[in-house]
Design a protein around this motif. Structure first.
Motif: not given
Length: 241
Positions: A26-54
């Motif tokens: 939801a945050l990424a959708h709000k920031l689309a077209g403005k933010a260039r970078w996001v950080k995926v840390g352990m909280t999100l990566f351990y829950a979702e795995g490599p697919s979240i980066v993709d």
């Protein structure tokens, strides 16, 4: 000229999505077209795995995969290769792993066939730590000396740069030169809550000190209006450039 500076400024701000997938998307959708970078840390990566980066790459974001790899060289080489294969643009490791581990991370990252060379950056001293914290784990030397020692070790063994607090950015820019990535968490706009950070600076302060990228999480993600907060930070960075 102002728009060019704002574009550069937007490319310097990494939004830390340290939350669950629903909130992160939801945050990424709000920031689309403005933010260039996001950080995926352990909280999100351990829950979702490599697919979240993709997923974030498919939405046009560059990804800082902040896994802080720290293990024996053999494990880190394999982990770095796997992490970079997800599509991550920047990967973090711990400088405390030593020269062999940093070299292994570099080799693992370079083993992936990617159009864009992945960048490997080393954690020096976590921004939540103070001199007193270091002493409790047996590090008796001054905090700034520890940061310099780990930064030098990492960047002479294949790392592209470091993660440090804004307080050490100027020191490390002078030490590492103009091309090193210096990524600074612990960035707090004036008046923002410190949270669990102990060594902080404003966005303008961090940029003026020599940071190449700022990691900003809760001041944006917990804001009533994350887009307005992101825009204000970009404006501040643009003024500092």
């Amino acid at each position: 000229m102002l728009e060019d500076r704002r574009a550069e400024a937007a490319d310097r701000v990494i939004v830390a999505l340290d939350c669950d997938r629903t909130e992160a998307v939801a945050l990424a959708h709000k920031l689309a077209g403005k933010a260039r970078w996001v950080k995926v840390g352990m909280t999100l990566f351990y829950a979702e795995g490599p697919s979240i980066v993709d997923y974030f790459r498919s939405q046009g974001f560059k990804v800082f995969l902040d896994l802080k790899l720290f293990d024996i060289p053999h494990q880190v080489r394999g982990a770095a290769a796997s992490a970079v294969a997800t599509g991550a643009d920047i990967l973090s490791i711990h400088g405390l792993g030593g020269a062999d581990m940093v070299q292994a991370a570099r080799a693992g990252a370079d083993s992936c066939d990617r159009d864009v060379e992945p960048r490997v950056i080393a954690i020096t001293v976590l921004t939540s730590m103070s001199q007193g914290t270091l002493e409790t784990i047996g590090v008796g030397e001054p905090l700034t000396d520890e940061v310099k020692r780990l930064a030098t070790l990492a960047c002479t063994n294949g790392a592209d740069g470091v993660v440090c607090s804004p307080n050490e950015a100027a020191m490390l820019r002078e030490l590492l030169g103009p091309d090193a990535l210096i990524v600074t968490p612990g960035v707090r706009p004036t008046g923002a809550a410190l949270g669990d950070q102990s060594r902080v600076a404003t966005p303008a302060g961090a940029i003026k000190a020599g940071a190449s990228h700022l990691v900003v999480g809760r001041p944006i993600t917990a804001a009533d209006d994350p887009v307005a907060t992101f825009d204000a930070i970009v404006d501040e960075v643009a003024e500092a450039l």
